[in-house]
Design a protein around this motif. Sequence first.
Motif, PDB file in Angstrom:
ATOM      1  N   LYS A 260      23.294 142.696 -27.781  1.00 54.68           N
ATOM      2  CA  LYS A 260      23.359 144.173 -27.602  1.00 54.68           C
ATOM      3  C   LYS A 260      22.788 144.842 -26.583  1.00 54.68           C
ATOM      4  CE  LYS A 260      23.029 144.061 -32.616  1.00 54.68           C
ATOM      5  NZ  LYS A 260      22.189 144.559 -34.008  1.00 54.68           N
ATOM      6  N   LEU A 261      21.958 144.097 -26.010  1.00 50.18           N
ATOM      7  CA  LEU A 261      21.262 144.436 -24.770  1.00 50.18           C
ATOM      8  C   LEU A 261      22.136 144.601 -23.292  1.00 50.18           C
ATOM      9  CD1 LEU A 261      17.669 142.552 -25.253  1.00 50.18           C
ATOM     10  CD2 LEU A 261      18.415 144.818 -25.989  1.00 50.18           C
ATOM     11  N   HIS A 262      21.818 145.644 -22.718  1.00 51.57           N
ATOM     12  CA  HIS A 262      22.465 146.015 -21.422  1.00 51.57           C
ATOM     13  C   HIS A 262      21.633 145.547 -20.450  1.00 51.57           C
ATOM     14  CE1 HIS A 262      25.490 148.550 -23.701  1.00 51.57           C
ATOM     15  NE2 HIS A 262      24.373 149.587 -24.209  1.00 51.57           N
ATOM     16  N   LEU A 263      21.749 144.109 -20.141  1.00 53.60           N
ATOM     17  CA  LEU A 263      21.236 143.391 -19.360  1.00 53.60           C
ATOM     18  C   LEU A 263      22.250 142.527 -18.700  1.00 53.60           C
ATOM     19  CD1 LEU A 263      17.918 142.433 -21.125  1.00 53.60           C
ATOM     20  CD2 LEU A 263      18.229 144.058 -19.163  1.00 53.60           C
ATOM     21  N   ASP A 264      22.039 141.894 -17.381  1.00 55.65           N
ATOM     22  CA  ASP A 264      22.951 140.991 -17.025  1.00 55.65           C
ATOM     23  C   ASP A 264      22.679 139.731 -17.520  1.00 55.65           C
ATOM     24  OD1 ASP A 264      23.648 142.704 -15.048  1.00 55.65           O
ATOM     25  OD2 ASP A 264      22.661 141.965 -13.444  1.00 55.65           O
ATOM     26  N   LYS A 265      23.884 139.055 -17.883  1.00 56.45           N
ATOM     27  CA  LYS A 265      23.636 137.660 -18.672  1.00 56.45           C
ATOM     28  C   LYS A 265      24.654 136.775 -17.566  1.00 56.45           C
ATOM     29  CE  LYS A 265      23.256 140.263 -22.898  1.00 56.45           C
ATOM     30  NZ  LYS A 265      23.808 141.603 -22.647  1.00 56.45           N
ATOM     31  N   ASN A 266      24.129 135.281 -18.161  1.00 58.20           N
ATOM     32  CA  ASN A 266      25.002 134.237 -17.417  1.00 58.20           C
ATOM     33  C   ASN A 266      26.353 134.046 -18.021  1.00 58.20           C
ATOM     34  OD1 ASN A 266      24.409 132.735 -19.456  1.00 58.20           O
ATOM     35  ND2 ASN A 266      22.726 131.732 -18.515  1.00 58.20           N
ATOM     36  N   GLU A 267      26.974 133.257 -17.716  1.00 58.71           N
ATOM     37  CA  GLU A 267      28.418 132.892 -18.092  1.00 58.71           C
ATOM     38  C   GLU A 267      28.334 132.457 -19.547  1.00 58.71           C
ATOM     39  OE1 GLU A 267      27.017 129.231 -16.111  1.00 58.71           O
ATOM     40  OE2 GLU A 267      26.783 131.203 -15.703  1.00 58.71           O
ATOM     41  N   THR A 268      27.354 131.982 -20.154  1.00 63.63           N
ATOM     42  CA  THR A 268      27.154 131.492 -21.685  1.00 63.63           C
ATOM     43  C   THR A 268      26.559 132.567 -22.454  1.00 63.63           C
ATOM     44  OG1 THR A 268      25.154 130.178 -20.831  1.00 63.63           O
ATOM     45  CG2 THR A 268      27.015 129.221 -21.089  1.00 63.63           C
ATOM     46  N   GLY A 269      26.290 133.756 -21.761  1.00 62.61           N
ATOM     47  CA  GLY A 269      25.629 134.806 -22.721  1.00 62.61           C
ATOM     48  C   GLY A 269      24.103 134.806 -22.730  1.00 62.61           C
ATOM     49  N   TYR A 270      23.488 134.128 -22.043  1.00 62.95           N
ATOM     50  CA  TYR A 270      22.048 134.353 -21.991  1.00 62.95           C
ATOM     51  C   TYR A 270      21.339 135.187 -20.874  1.00 62.95           C
ATOM     52  CZ  TYR A 270      22.235 129.986 -24.912  1.00 62.95           C
ATOM     53  OH  TYR A 270      22.322 129.101 -26.084  1.00 62.95           O
ATOM     54  N   ILE A 271      20.281 135.705 -21.258  1.00 70.00           N
ATOM     55  CA  ILE A 271      19.745 136.835 -20.252  1.00 70.00           C
ATOM     56  C   ILE A 271      19.536 136.131 -18.885  1.00 70.00           C
ATOM     57  CG2 ILE A 271      17.893 138.413 -19.672  1.00 70.00           C
ATOM     58  CD1 ILE A 271      17.598 138.592 -22.764  1.00 70.00           C
ATOM     59  N   SER A 272      20.100 136.912 -17.761  1.00 74.50           N
ATOM     60  CA  SER A 272      19.818 136.179 -16.427  1.00 74.50           C
ATOM     61  C   SER A 272      18.464 136.781 -15.841  1.00 74.50           C
ATOM     62  CB  SER A 272      20.874 136.873 -15.303  1.00 74.50           C
ATOM     63  OG  SER A 272      22.012 136.461 -15.973  1.00 74.50           O
ATOM     64  N   THR A 273      17.621 135.661 -15.532  1.00 69.70           N
ATOM     65  CA  THR A 273      16.330 136.211 -15.003  1.00 69.70           C
ATOM     66  C   THR A 273      15.923 135.583 -13.545  1.00 69.70           C
ATOM     67  OG1 THR A 273      15.355 133.990 -15.929  1.00 69.70           O
ATOM     68  CG2 THR A 273      14.986 136.064 -17.267  1.00 69.70           C
ATOM     69  N   ASN A 274      15.015 136.101 -12.830  1.00 70.42           N
ATOM     70  CA  ASN A 274      14.861 135.659 -11.546  1.00 70.42           C
ATOM     71  C   ASN A 274      13.749 134.650 -11.691  1.00 70.42           C
ATOM     72  OD1 ASN A 274      12.355 136.888 -11.815  1.00 70.42           O
ATOM     73  ND2 ASN A 274      13.288 138.714 -10.643  1.00 70.42           N
ATOM     74  N   ARG A 275      13.213 134.229 -10.276  1.00 66.74           N
ATOM     75  CA  ARG A 275      12.280 133.163 -10.228  1.00 66.74           C
ATOM     76  C   ARG A 275      10.943 133.495 -10.741  1.00 66.74           C
ATOM     77  NH1 ARG A 275      13.290 127.996  -9.439  1.00 66.74           N
ATOM     78  NH2 ARG A 275      11.567 127.761  -8.401  1.00 66.74           N
TER      79      ARG A 275
END
Length: 398
Positions: free
Chosen positions: A268-283
């Motif tokens: 439901k969250l409007h955040l960038d996610k990876n190809e498997t649907g998990y939240i994308s994060t930086n280093r």
Amino acid sequence: MSKNRIIVIGGGYAGLRIVEKLAKNSQNKIILFDKNPYHFMQTDVYDLIANEEDFAQVTVDLFTFCSGFDDNVTFLKQEVGSVDFKNKKVITSLQRHEYDYLVIAVGSRTKFISSVKGLDTYAHGVKALHKAMFFKQKFEMSLFTKVQESGTSCTPINIVVAGAGLSGVEIAAQMASFSRDFYRKNNFICRKLNIVLINSREHVLPGLHKKLFDKTEKRLKKLGVIIKNQTKVSEVKQESVTLSSTEVLSMDFIIFAGGIEPNALVYKLHLDKNETGYISTNRYLQTQNYANVFAIGDCTTIYNKDKIVAPTADTAEQMAELCAKNIDNLINSKPLIEHNIKSRGILVALGRGYAVAKLFGFYFSGYPAYIIKKLVEKIYAKRLDTRSKKGCKKIFCD
């Protein structure tokens, strides 16, 4: 001086650890959200099902835990429905809460593959406490029923465990070990229990070192667990499981441990996610979209030298500790710290008195590994229990 309003969503391993770290700063005003009033120690679920531990030993009350801090931590038993990132508000069915910094630590859940007919209808997952308790009760009643049959027909209990990662092998081993000791201790005539472990890969514990999976397969076979490698479940009915090899197995229960997916809130969250649907994060463990929003634990995927870091309790706690430092650095306008998180070890419980382990490059198996695993679990539980007891005294004495 104004307080730093910090919201943590999720009372799992990552969520509780970051609360512990952030609470040390009295200027941090922390709210922890979870839809359940307890923290569930998932690493102990297999002992729960096999009667090694009871309900109280695998849970921590979040009300008393949060009350154990110096009045700067609040727990709210509310399910978060959405987040207004633009206006910095967490939204539940009851109210909206403003934040300066947000930590998403909602974890993951069992992923029931939609293409496998009947899987979501008849299979059990054990990542959620209520589902683990439900299966535990059905398992115990089945054992009781077989005892009642002693001296008559004595039909076997047939259990299928689909998925041979950590969860699958641990639960198969614990049930096999418990039932063996149960029958032996009570001298019951009826001792028929068939546990079949379905594994789509070439060997169990894919991705781990050969020393670990060789020892694990040997132990499972010694316990009487039947392993079917390079095989998948293709259909599940009320009393049978059809495999990709077309073999049909009789089944009283099926536990599905073949995959996980992000918690429902993540979708439901409007955040960038990876190809498997998990939240994308930086280093720095920040989300790609907002510098003041972090994602830690099983709801995100992190890499170390281009390899995925396994989503374990140890990894979640490391992420929480780094995240707390980076939030503190943001507050104080200091440079953020890049993560270098990697697995510090692996501990696999394989029944009573036996485990396999790799810790800091060293391999262990048998009773020594079992003792190490139990020690790690007890240290973790003791830390949380101490905090909860402090909170309990405060609630009933203030």
